[in-house]
Design a protein around this motif. Structure first.
Motif, mmCIF file in Angstrom:
data_model
loop_
_atom_site.group_PDB
_atom_site.id
_atom_site.type_symbol
_atom_site.label_atom_id
_atom_site.label_comp_id
_atom_site.label_asym_id
_atom_site.label_seq_id
_atom_site.Cartn_x
_atom_site.Cartn_y
_atom_site.Cartn_z
ATOM 1 N N GLN A 75 0.425 -0.778 -0.338
ATOM 2 C CA GLN A 75 -0.037 -0.120 -0.231
ATOM 3 C C GLN A 75 1.063 1.537 -0.250
ATOM 4 O O GLN A 75 1.748 1.539 1.186
ATOM 5 N N PRO A 76 0.291 2.287 -1.322
ATOM 6 C CA PRO A 76 1.566 3.615 -0.901
ATOM 7 C C PRO A 76 1.043 4.264 0.386
ATOM 8 O O PRO A 76 -0.247 4.338 0.616
ATOM 9 N N TRP A 77 1.487 5.196 0.554
ATOM 10 C CA TRP A 77 1.373 6.099 2.012
ATOM 11 C C TRP A 77 0.625 6.587 1.132
ATOM 12 O O TRP A 77 0.378 7.227 -0.653
ATOM 13 N N ASN A 78 -0.691 7.332 1.698
ATOM 14 C CA ASN A 78 -1.678 8.112 1.264
ATOM 15 C C ASN A 78 -0.942 9.630 2.132
ATOM 16 O O ASN A 78 0.372 9.932 1.775
ATOM 17 N N GLN A 79 -1.228 10.468 1.545
ATOM 18 C CA GLN A 79 -0.810 11.962 1.072
ATOM 19 C C GLN A 79 -0.405 12.212 2.318
ATOM 20 O O GLN A 79 0.305 12.686 2.275
#
Length: 549
Positions: free
Chosen positions: A124-128
């Protein structure tokens, strides 16, 4: 809790100082009234613009003069540019937070020219919010580079040909803008290698069109990633045209570089080769390095994907065969793929203290756990600034205090000391290991009761820390949430240790059965804590090694 003094500034660089104060929670009072009065000026003298030992121009050199004692004192900064001014201000902040304020003059600069992180993991990529927080964090720790390349961003890898939709494009633009505002170099990565037909004019044009979209945000630094793809050509058209994969990659890289340099002479390109680890003299990497434009940097992870160490001799072999210094994509603290049961929050280790002389820099790959990654990142930043003076343990303790908070530091230290295992540290739990060694000696050669009492006190201290960390009251709530799985395993391990102490004291077979049962439950959870240190002790207990007979 640290009390931050107010700051005032004089001179033409007051806007930079004001911006820094606002981002770092200092009260800025303009040109008068601040407890700390800062004067900053830029210099073009050689000592502020050129590093003799590296033979390179730099905009990251500063001189810091402190006079007076906190809270009322004066700071005079002379530096080579805005980025250096930010580092000088960071130094002022660190001295305040760590109680290291001393009158005097210091002259400082970073040793590695490129110091940063890559969001380049699987998962899961980092959220903003996490991403923007990370930018602020690495900037405050004197890194200068953020590389955007999360494997599971579909626009980066799977749908590399597609232009970003409006929402995603806007978010990416915000990350670039924030990076620029913080003095960070922003690199955008694109990874077409899984599906690209290298002989296809249409697909090459799609690649250029996609990167052009990012360039229009203002981005001038790009990474072309050709990693984690088949090592042989896949498409029949390519097989007919190219003799092998490296020939196709040489053609692609040089043509792509020529195309984007036509847009702007200030553009920079980094390539991640398909063979991105090894000795550095293999056929693929040697041919690629000797055939592409000399201004292109090459990512390299060392002799392994996750290298236990990086040495000067390895860097020399790479440089000799590729005609350029390596830019290390260091796979630490990343914990993706086979490492998902591990939590990498230990200090940066086993990188040569003179590596800066023989490399372009280090870009550290993070975990999907953004807050947890900050602990290791802070130690990496410390190493990259001055590796010759870097102390892994001292840096690690400073990092824990910074990320966890002073109020939770001692409890986090008890926990974190038992989750050090990684490619950089192939054992674990040094404090527990030392305690068990003392116990073992005292039990057989000293006061047996005292040995048991001392070990129980140590176990109870760990148990207290586990209870606090699981209570939900940690200062850094995001970190607590990320670490919960590992803290729970830590707590279960402590409980089994307590069972062991009960048995050793009582010598009851019933208590030994409790140890056996709870140890099986402990082993059924693959979350990696304590490494083999606890298991080795538990096995001895189950073998009745500590029998009173």
């Amino acid at each position: 809790m640290t009390t931050f003094p107010s700051i005032s500034s004089l001179g033409e660089n007051s806007s930079v100082i004001q911006n820094w104060c606002e981002r770092n929670n200092y009260s800025y009072l303009g040109d008068q009234g601040g407890e700390i009065q800062i004067t900053a000026s830029y210099s073009t003298e050689a000592r502020f613009t050129y590093l003799e030992e590296l033979g390179s121009i730099s905009d990251e050199i500063y001189q810091l003069e402190l006079s007076g004692e906190l809270p009322r004192c004066k700071v005079n900064i002379i530096c080579s540019g805005e980025r250096a001014l930010r580092y000088a201000l960071n130094a002022v902040s660190f001295k305040i937070k760590r109680g290291e304020w001393r009158e005097g003059v210091e002259f400082d600069y970073p040793r590695f020219p490129i110091r940063g992180i890559i969001e380049g993991f699987y998962g899961q990529p980092w959220n903003q919010e996490q991403r923007l927080s990370m930018l602020s964090f690495i900037a405050s720790n004197n890194m200068n580079t953020y590389v955007y390349g999360p494997k599971d961003d579909v626009y980066h890898r799977e749908r590399w040909q597609d232009l970003y939709d409006e929402e995603s494009y806007t978010k990416l633009g915000d990350v670039f803008s924030e990076s620029t505002a913080l003095g960070l170099d922003f690199y955008y990565c694109i990874a077409p290698g899984l599906s690209m037909r290298y002989s296809s004019e249409e697909q090459f044009e799609a690649l250029v069109r996609k990167v052009r979209q990012i360039y229009e945000l203002g981005v001038k630094k790009f990474c072309l990633l050709l990693d984690d793809i088949p090592e042989e050509l896949q498409h029949q058209e390519d097989i007919r045209i190219y003799s092998d994969l490296v020939e196709a990659h040489i053609r692609l890289v040089n043509r792509f570089y020529t195309e984007i340099m036509n847009w702007d002479a200030g553009i920079r390109l980094v390539v991640c080769p398909t063979q991105y680890w090894g000795n550095g003299n293999e056929r693929y990497i040697s041919l690629l390095g000797s055939s592409i434009h000399p201004s292109i940097d090459l990512f390299w992870t060392g002799r392994n994907i996750c290298s236990p160490e990086i040495t000067l001799s390895e860097a020399a072999v790479f440089t000799q065969n590729t005609y350029r210094k390596p830019l290390y994509w260091d796979n630490y603290p990343v914990n993706d793929v086979e490492m998902t049961d591990e939590m990498h929050i230990g200090p940066y280790r086993q990188r040569d203290r003179h590596l800066y002389r023989f490399s372009r820099g280090v870009i550290a790959n993070g975990m999907e756990y953004a807050e947890s990654s900050k602990i290791s990142y802070a130690t990496i930043a410390s190493y990259l600034w001055n590796p010759e003076q870097y102390d892994p343990e001292a840096s690690w303790r400073d990092a824990l205090k910074e990320v966890v908070g002073q109020s939770d530091f001692e409890h986090m230290l008890q926990f974190a000391d038992n989750v050090r295992y990684s490619c950089l540290y192939l054992t674990d739990s040094p404090m527990l290991a030392a305690e068990l060694t003392r116990f073992n000696f005292s039990y057989f050669y000293g006061d047996r009761k005292q040995a048991i009492d001392d070990l129980e006190r140590f176990v109870l201290k760990m148990n207290e820390s586990a209870a606090v960390l699981l209570s939900g009251g940690m200062e850094n709530q995001a970190l607590q949430k990320e670490l919960k799985r590992w803290i729970l395993k830590f707590s279960v391990g402590i409980a089994v240790l307590q069972d062991c102490m009960n048995y050793i004291r009582s010598q009851s077979m019933d208590d030994l059965m409790v140890v056996r049962h709870n140890y099986e439950l402990y082993r059924s959870d693959l979350t990696y804590v304590f490494s083999d240190v606890l298991s080795s002790f538990l096995n001895k207990v189950l073998e009745e090694y500590y029998s009173a007979k």
